[in-house]
Motif scaffolding. Sequence first.
Motif, PDB file in Angstrom:
ATOM      1  N   LYS A 186       0.758  -1.242   0.000  1.00  0.00           N
ATOM      2  CA  LYS A 186       0.000   0.000   0.000  1.00  0.00           C
ATOM      3  C   LYS A 186       0.803   1.315   0.000  1.00  0.00           C
ATOM      4  O   LYS A 186       0.504   2.208  -0.775  1.00  0.00           O
ATOM      5  CB  LYS A 186      -0.956  -0.001   1.184  1.00  0.00           C
ATOM      6  N   ALA A 187       1.812   1.412   0.839  1.00  0.00           N
ATOM      7  CA  ALA A 187       2.531   2.697   0.933  1.00  0.00           C
ATOM      8  C   ALA A 187       3.633   2.831  -0.118  1.00  0.00           C
ATOM      9  O   ALA A 187       4.354   3.815  -0.139  1.00  0.00           O
ATOM     10  CB  ALA A 187       3.111   2.841   2.332  1.00  0.00           C
ATOM     11  N   PHE A 188       3.740   1.848  -0.990  1.00  0.00           N
ATOM     12  CA  PHE A 188       4.839   1.842  -1.967  1.00  0.00           C
ATOM     13  C   PHE A 188       4.677   2.937  -3.029  1.00  0.00           C
ATOM     14  O   PHE A 188       3.573   3.308  -3.378  1.00  0.00           O
ATOM     15  CB  PHE A 188       4.900   0.490  -2.700  1.00  0.00           C
ATOM     16  N   LYS A 189       5.811   3.389  -3.527  1.00  0.00           N
ATOM     17  CA  LYS A 189       5.807   4.384  -4.610  1.00  0.00           C
ATOM     18  C   LYS A 189       5.858   3.707  -5.982  1.00  0.00           C
ATOM     19  O   LYS A 189       5.420   4.268  -6.979  1.00  0.00           O
ATOM     20  CB  LYS A 189       7.022   5.292  -4.488  1.00  0.00           C
ATOM     21  N   VAL A 190       6.436   2.502  -6.022  1.00  0.00           N
ATOM     22  CA  VAL A 190       6.628   1.827  -7.317  1.00  0.00           C
ATOM     23  C   VAL A 190       5.281   1.582  -8.022  1.00  0.00           C
ATOM     24  O   VAL A 190       4.295   1.217  -7.387  1.00  0.00           O
ATOM     25  CB  VAL A 190       7.433   0.515  -7.161  1.00  0.00           C
ATOM     26  N   LYS A 191       5.291   1.851  -9.327  1.00  0.00           N
ATOM     27  CA  LYS A 191       4.066   1.670 -10.102  1.00  0.00           C
ATOM     28  C   LYS A 191       4.108   0.387 -10.924  1.00  0.00           C
ATOM     29  O   LYS A 191       5.172  -0.070 -11.328  1.00  0.00           O
ATOM     30  CB  LYS A 191       3.869   2.853 -11.052  1.00  0.00           C
ATOM     31  N   SER A 192       2.947  -0.151 -11.168  1.00  0.00           N
ATOM     32  CA  SER A 192       2.803  -1.320 -12.035  1.00  0.00           C
ATOM     33  C   SER A 192       2.712  -0.835 -13.467  1.00  0.00           C
ATOM     34  O   SER A 192       1.814  -0.055 -13.803  1.00  0.00           O
ATOM     35  CB  SER A 192       1.531  -2.085 -11.682  1.00  0.00           C
ATOM     36  N   MET A 193       3.651  -1.291 -14.285  1.00  0.00           N
ATOM     37  CA  MET A 193       3.679  -0.835 -15.671  1.00  0.00           C
ATOM     38  C   MET A 193       3.226  -1.957 -16.595  1.00  0.00           C
ATOM     39  O   MET A 193       3.846  -3.016 -16.673  1.00  0.00           O
ATOM     40  CB  MET A 193       5.093  -0.393 -16.024  1.00  0.00           C
ATOM     41  N   LEU A 194       2.108  -1.736 -17.272  1.00  0.00           N
ATOM     42  CA  LEU A 194       1.560  -2.739 -18.188  1.00  0.00           C
ATOM     43  C   LEU A 194       2.192  -2.572 -19.555  1.00  0.00           C
ATOM     44  O   LEU A 194       2.179  -1.478 -20.124  1.00  0.00           O
ATOM     45  CB  LEU A 194       0.047  -2.558 -18.305  1.00  0.00           C
ATOM     46  N   GLU A 195       2.731  -3.671 -20.078  1.00  0.00           N
ATOM     47  CA  GLU A 195       3.366  -3.611 -21.398  1.00  0.00           C
ATOM     48  C   GLU A 195       2.413  -4.095 -22.484  1.00  0.00           C
ATOM     49  O   GLU A 195       1.705  -5.089 -22.305  1.00  0.00           O
ATOM     50  CB  GLU A 195       4.638  -4.479 -21.397  1.00  0.00           C
ATOM     51  N   THR A 196       2.420  -3.407 -23.609  1.00  0.00           N
ATOM     52  CA  THR A 196       1.675  -3.878 -24.778  1.00  0.00           C
ATOM     53  C   THR A 196       2.314  -5.180 -25.256  1.00  0.00           C
ATOM     54  O   THR A 196       3.528  -5.322 -25.222  1.00  0.00           O
ATOM     55  CB  THR A 196       1.750  -2.841 -25.921  1.00  0.00           C
ATOM     56  N   THR A 197       1.518  -6.128 -25.691  1.00  0.00           N
ATOM     57  CA  THR A 197       2.073  -7.424 -26.085  1.00  0.00           C
ATOM     58  C   THR A 197       1.859  -7.709 -27.575  1.00  0.00           C
ATOM     59  O   THR A 197       1.088  -7.019 -28.256  1.00  0.00           O
ATOM     60  CB  THR A 197       1.451  -8.581 -25.273  1.00  0.00           C
ATOM     61  N   ALA A 198       2.547  -8.762 -28.027  1.00  0.00           N
ATOM     62  CA  ALA A 198       2.474  -9.144 -29.437  1.00  0.00           C
ATOM     63  C   ALA A 198       1.187  -9.900 -29.750  1.00  0.00           C
ATOM     64  O   ALA A 198       0.784 -10.013 -30.907  1.00  0.00           O
ATOM     65  CB  ALA A 198       3.684 -10.008 -29.790  1.00  0.00           C
ATOM     66  N   GLY A 199       0.562 -10.447 -28.715  1.00  0.00           N
ATOM     67  CA  GLY A 199      -0.667 -11.216 -28.925  1.00  0.00           C
ATOM     68  C   GLY A 199      -0.421 -12.654 -29.313  1.00  0.00           C
ATOM     69  O   GLY A 199      -1.235 -13.274 -30.008  1.00  0.00           O
ATOM     70  N   GLN A 200       0.710 -13.195 -28.854  1.00  0.00           N
ATOM     71  CA  GLN A 200       0.979 -14.625 -29.095  1.00  0.00           C
ATOM     72  C   GLN A 200       0.037 -15.453 -28.229  1.00  0.00           C
ATOM     73  O   GLN A 200      -0.265 -15.085 -27.094  1.00  0.00           O
ATOM     74  CB  GLN A 200       2.427 -14.966 -28.717  1.00  0.00           C
ATOM     75  N   GLY A 201      -0.375 -16.609 -28.758  1.00  0.00           N
ATOM     76  CA  GLY A 201      -1.217 -17.511 -27.970  1.00  0.00           C
ATOM     77  C   GLY A 201      -2.441 -16.800 -27.437  1.00  0.00           C
ATOM     78  O   GLY A 201      -3.162 -16.138 -28.182  1.00  0.00           O
ATOM     79  N   SER A 202      -2.666 -16.912 -26.134  1.00  0.00           N
ATOM     80  CA  SER A 202      -3.848 -16.294 -25.535  1.00  0.00           C
ATOM     81  C   SER A 202      -3.468 -15.067 -24.709  1.00  0.00           C
ATOM     82  O   SER A 202      -4.167 -14.712 -23.758  1.00  0.00           O
ATOM     83  CB  SER A 202      -4.578 -17.323 -24.665  1.00  0.00           C
ATOM     84  N   SER A 203      -2.371 -14.435 -25.075  1.00  0.00           N
ATOM     85  CA  SER A 203      -1.917 -13.302 -24.269  1.00  0.00           C
ATOM     86  C   SER A 203      -2.809 -12.081 -24.477  1.00  0.00           C
ATOM     87  O   SER A 203      -3.315 -11.814 -25.570  1.00  0.00           O
ATOM     88  CB  SER A 203      -0.453 -12.980 -24.559  1.00  0.00           C
ATOM     89  N   ILE A 204      -2.964 -11.358 -23.389  1.00  0.00           N
ATOM     90  CA  ILE A 204      -3.785 -10.149 -23.362  1.00  0.00           C
ATOM     91  C   ILE A 204      -2.849  -8.942 -23.438  1.00  0.00           C
ATOM     92  O   ILE A 204      -1.715  -9.012 -22.951  1.00  0.00           O
ATOM     93  CB  ILE A 204      -4.634 -10.144 -22.063  1.00  0.00           C
ATOM     94  N   GLY A 205      -3.322  -7.864 -24.060  1.00  0.00           N
ATOM     95  CA  GLY A 205      -2.500  -6.653 -24.116  1.00  0.00           C
ATOM     96  C   GLY A 205      -2.040  -6.307 -25.512  1.00  0.00           C
ATOM     97  O   GLY A 205      -1.237  -5.405 -25.700  1.00  0.00           O
TER      98      GLY A 205
END
Length: 284
Positions: free
Chosen positions: A136-155
């Motif tokens: 909760k008190a962390f500063k680090v952010k979760s960074m979502l990467e765009t993906t190639a869409g291989q298999g069943s990958s999302i993004g």
Amino acid sequence: MEQLLGAHTSIAGGVSTAIDRANILGFNAIQIFTKNNNQWNAKPLTDIEINNFKSKLTKSNIKIIIAHSAYLINLASKWKLILRKSREALVDELTRCEQLGIPYLNFHPGSHGGKGEEEGIKLIAEAINICHEKTKAFKVKSMLETTAGQGSSIGYKFEHLRKIIELVEDKNRVAVCIDTSHIFVAGYDIRTKESYNKVMKEFDKIVGLDLLKCIHMNDSKKDFATRVDRHEHIGRGYIGIEGFRNIMNDKRLLKIPKILETPKGKEQMEDLENIKVLKGLFIR
Ligand code: ZN
Ligand code: MN
Ligand code: MN
């Protein structure tokens, strides 16, 4: 203005060695793993490692470090055990980033394994919320990467990232990374000025340029819209040099760290060549 340029850099020998390597190679931005990227578990970072890392960083020219998560993590896994391990691993990696003062932990959203994208997106957001709650008190952010869409990958669609972000409770803790090779094989054409502008306009409308905090600069060994993820040296793949000229000269992206994830040997000499190519494209 000097752009933030560098490469994914090895931590062989300990996390702080990445800073030594980056200094030798002249990077002012890097990406690292904070642990072995093919294992679930890692020994916690020691105070000595943390202090070493921080003091070397202060004395270096590095302006920003991004962490990339282990590839095993799948926040949309259909297997309960993998899902649990993935959530635990994400908390561990967020903790490592926080200890090292790294502002962003980049990861691929996940693969639904047949459950469908809607369900996968919900699971990913749920996992992120759980992990944020535990840090909760962390500063680090979760960074979502765009993906190639291989298999069943999302993004592989900007809409996927938008839907995930909409379901994340703490919006201050999310950021987004564009991987040029991934979006290209996913069907976003950045080769000409016109198509590039169209893609960025779409990204801004759907995700928002304000959330873009990193660009992975990779050419692609695979052709447009093939949804196969194979990185190539800058200018030598199917994107080609003009695509990278578009990015390097996009005024809105001048302050965004641009990180290579192109093929390299142990000494990372190939990175120097690719950086040189990118710098040569930038018209001051
Ligand atoms: Zn990645
Ligand atoms: Mn990438
Ligand atoms: Mn990739």
